[in-house]
Design a protein around this motif. Structure first.
Motif, PDB file in Angstrom:
ATOM      1  N   PHE A  23     -38.771   4.427 -11.028  1.00 39.42           N
ATOM      2  CA  PHE A  23     -39.453   5.354 -10.122  1.00 39.42           C
ATOM      3  C   PHE A  23     -40.679   4.721  -9.458  1.00 39.42           C
ATOM      4  O   PHE A  23     -41.717   5.356  -9.274  1.00 39.42           O
ATOM      5  N   VAL A  24     -40.526   3.468  -9.109  1.00 37.25           N
ATOM      6  CA  VAL A  24     -41.547   2.759  -8.350  1.00 37.25           C
ATOM      7  C   VAL A  24     -41.024   2.578  -6.932  1.00 37.25           C
ATOM      8  O   VAL A  24     -39.856   2.273  -6.731  1.00 37.25           O
ATOM      9  N   GLY A  25     -41.865   2.765  -5.956  1.00 40.65           N
ATOM     10  CA  GLY A  25     -41.418   2.600  -4.582  1.00 40.65           C
ATOM     11  C   GLY A  25     -41.533   3.881  -3.789  1.00 40.65           C
ATOM     12  O   GLY A  25     -42.422   4.706  -4.043  1.00 40.65           O
ATOM     13  N   PRO A  26     -40.618   4.111  -2.843  1.00 37.39           N
ATOM     14  CA  PRO A  26     -40.766   5.230  -1.893  1.00 37.39           C
ATOM     15  C   PRO A  26     -40.340   6.576  -2.476  1.00 37.39           C
ATOM     16  O   PRO A  26     -39.489   7.271  -1.922  1.00 37.39           O
ATOM     17  N   TYR A  27     -40.909   6.933  -3.610  1.00 36.98           N
ATOM     18  CA  TYR A  27     -40.629   8.232  -4.217  1.00 36.98           C
ATOM     19  C   TYR A  27     -41.823   9.154  -4.002  1.00 36.98           C
ATOM     20  O   TYR A  27     -42.973   8.710  -3.949  1.00 36.98           O
ATOM     21  N   PHE A  28     -41.550  10.434  -3.918  1.00 33.58           N
ATOM     22  CA  PHE A  28     -42.624  11.419  -3.782  1.00 33.58           C
ATOM     23  C   PHE A  28     -43.416  11.511  -5.083  1.00 33.58           C
ATOM     24  O   PHE A  28     -44.632  11.660  -5.088  1.00 33.58           O
ATOM     25  N   THR A  29     -42.680  11.457  -6.197  1.00 29.01           N
ATOM     26  CA  THR A  29     -43.283  11.525  -7.529  1.00 29.01           C
ATOM     27  C   THR A  29     -42.949  10.235  -8.275  1.00 29.01           C
ATOM     28  O   THR A  29     -41.842   9.707  -8.136  1.00 29.01           O
ATOM     29  N   HIS A  30     -43.882   9.736  -9.081  1.00 29.55           N
ATOM     30  CA  HIS A  30     -43.689   8.457  -9.755  1.00 29.55           C
ATOM     31  C   HIS A  30     -43.870   8.594 -11.264  1.00 29.55           C
ATOM     32  O   HIS A  30     -44.356   9.614 -11.760  1.00 29.55           O
ATOM     33  N   GLY A  31     -43.463   7.547 -11.963  1.00 24.37           N
ATOM     34  CA  GLY A  31     -43.726   7.439 -13.391  1.00 24.37           C
ATOM     35  C   GLY A  31     -43.034   8.491 -14.223  1.00 24.37           C
ATOM     36  O   GLY A  31     -41.932   8.953 -13.907  1.00 24.37           O
ATOM     37  N   LEU A  32     -43.696   8.905 -15.305  1.00 25.23           N
ATOM     38  CA  LEU A  32     -43.097   9.838 -16.254  1.00 25.23           C
ATOM     39  C   LEU A  32     -42.823  11.202 -15.627  1.00 25.23           C
ATOM     40  O   LEU A  32     -41.849  11.865 -15.986  1.00 25.23           O
ATOM     41  N   ASP A  33     -43.673  11.636 -14.707  1.00 25.09           N
ATOM     42  CA  ASP A  33     -43.417  12.921 -14.049  1.00 25.09           C
ATOM     43  C   ASP A  33     -42.103  12.886 -13.276  1.00 25.09           C
ATOM     44  O   ASP A  33     -41.342  13.859 -13.272  1.00 25.09           O
ATOM     45  N   ALA A  34     -41.834  11.764 -12.619  1.00 28.72           N
ATOM     46  CA  ALA A  34     -40.569  11.629 -11.899  1.00 28.72           C
ATOM     47  C   ALA A  34     -39.398  11.663 -12.869  1.00 28.72           C
ATOM     48  O   ALA A  34     -38.355  12.273 -12.596  1.00 28.72           O
ATOM     49  N   LEU A  35     -39.562  11.009 -14.015  1.00 33.42           N
ATOM     50  CA  LEU A  35     -38.506  11.022 -15.032  1.00 33.42           C
ATOM     51  C   LEU A  35     -38.287  12.436 -15.554  1.00 33.42           C
ATOM     52  O   LEU A  35     -37.144  12.879 -15.727  1.00 33.42           O
ATOM     53  N   ARG A  36     -39.364  13.158 -15.776  1.00 32.10           N
ATOM     54  CA  ARG A  36     -39.256  14.518 -16.313  1.00 32.10           C
ATOM     55  C   ARG A  36     -38.451  15.426 -15.381  1.00 32.10           C
ATOM     56  O   ARG A  36     -37.515  16.113 -15.799  1.00 32.10           O
ATOM     57  N   VAL A  37     -38.836  15.463 -14.099  1.00 27.57           N
ATOM     58  CA  VAL A  37     -38.139  16.387 -13.193  1.00 27.57           C
ATOM     59  C   VAL A  37     -36.707  15.929 -12.935  1.00 27.57           C
ATOM     60  O   VAL A  37     -35.809  16.761 -12.734  1.00 27.57           O
TER      61      VAL A  37
END
Length: 394
Positions: A23-37
């Protein structure tokens, strides 16, 4: 991924999820939060597949999963990334599938479930096993005692109160972070004008109109499938804030008194009809034509529409009037030369909005010729009022 069959009736599998993304790069949400959702979103898909799967219902899969990920991790707000485009596409049907709109459509579920038991969504999914998603949504809404077009109209009214126009404690809780709607028309218009436009089923058009603040106005929406349409009227203050939304069904007029008119009004035309064929792709649905008639009125409201009236099969002049109290009412129609051609004793009419449809025929049942006619409204307890109408026979 599905794994092993646990039973055949009902068909059940064990399954697992594999996430290979930093979740690195052109994502709206990054890191663990991106993994969670992401996990919440895909987990809900696994639940959905246990109910049913149809390509045409993918919009409901995605809008449900986006809703669930935000329920599970309310503070992440990953769904906000879908809203700018969704708000620009409110004139597209709710169930549009274009790899973006269906994610933003989670907002409809946030509206519907805001003040309702969350099991309402589960009941929709249970219905989806035997019917298309749109029909499942409609049936659940109606079983909750709400007309489906009414629910669509209320949803679009919520969409008005976002961004700088949000109202704390009302509508969407996170509305301040939302974009604002795109207006189809944003300019001053004269009173006594008609807007002709079209929109597909399950969508809406928004208009911000400058109106002479010295006048009271009536707004009437006319369409062929009238019961499924709503016209929303919202006065806009000089400060830019919005007043209270008023929704009117079918030919009932939205009335804005001069005392509440600060020079601007937002109008929303809502087509709340379910498509005749729910399998037709959203953008292949026909555009449905409608007219919005804006007329200056006296505070004791009386109007005739359409004007001119083009007489053909099924055409009718809508004579609408507002009564302060119940009263005996008579309607008479005269030629321009003063000859009486039609009279109807309406009897006792209730206070509030009333309407009578005249088919263009005389008391003898003959169609009138082209020309100018005078419609006289005479209540027993008030002053008589007259309106001119042009009749055109093709």
């Amino acid at each position: 991924f599905s794994e092993n069959a646990v039973s055949s009736n009902p068909l059940r599998y064990t399954a697992y999820m594999k996430v290979d993304n930093n979740f690195v790069g052109p994502y709206f949400t990054h890191g663990l939060d991106a993994l969670r959702v992401t996990i919440a979103h895909e987990y809900f898909h696994a639940i959905q597949f246990a109910y049913a799967y149809r390509d045409m219902d993918l919009f409901f899969f995605e809008m449900s999963s986006v809703w669930f990920e935000d329920l599970a991790y309310d503070g992440v707000n990953d769904y906000l990334q879908y809203l700018p485009k969704f708000f620009r596409e409110l004139h597209f049907p709710l169930h549009l599938q274009n790899n973006w709109h269906e994610y933003g459509a989670a907002l409809w579920l946030k509206y519907w479930l805001a003040h309702r038991d969350l099991r309402s969504l589960r009941r929709m999914w249970e219905k989806l096993q035997t019917m298309a998603a749109l029909k499942a949504i409609q049936e659940e809404v109606q079983e909750q005692g709400v007309e489906f077009p009414e629910a669509m109209a209320e949803f679009y009214s919520w969409c008005l109160y976002t961004g700088p126009r949000h109202q704390a404690g009302q509508y969407f809780p996170e509305a301040e972070a939302y974009p604002t709607v795109s207006y189809r028309l944003e300019r001053a218009v004269p009173v006594d004008t008609t807007i002709v436009d079209s929109v597909r089923a399950l969508s809406a058009r928004f208009y911000l109109l400058g109106i002479d603040s010295r006048k009271s106005i009536s707004v009437i929406l006319n369409a062929s499938d009238q019961p499924f349409w709503r016209i929303l009227g919202v006065p806009q203050k000089l400060s830019g804030t919005l007043g209270q939304t008023v929704a009117k069904k079918g030919p009932s007029p939205y009335l804005l008194k001069a005392s509440d008119n600060e020079g601007s009004v937002v109008l929303v035309a809502v087509n709340g009809a379910l498509p005749d064929n729910v399998q037709v792709p959203a953008l292949s649905l026909p555009l449905k034509k409608y007219e919005i008639a804006i007329n200056a009125i006296a505070d004791d409201f009386f109007s005739v529409y359409p004007n001119p009236l083009i007489v053909n099969d099924g055409a009718a002049l809508r004579i609408a009037f507002q009564l302060e109290q119940s009263d005996d009412v008579q309607i008479s129609i005269f030629s321009e030369q003063g000859n009486a051609i039609f009279h109807r004793d309406m009897g006792m009419r209730q206070a509030g909005f009333n309407q009578f449809n005249w088919d263009g025929k005389t008391d003898e049942g003959e169609m009138v010729s082209s020309g100018i006619y005078i419609v006289l409204l005479k209540p027993a307890q008030g002053a008589a009022q007259a309106k001119k109408v042009a009749i055109i026979r093709p």
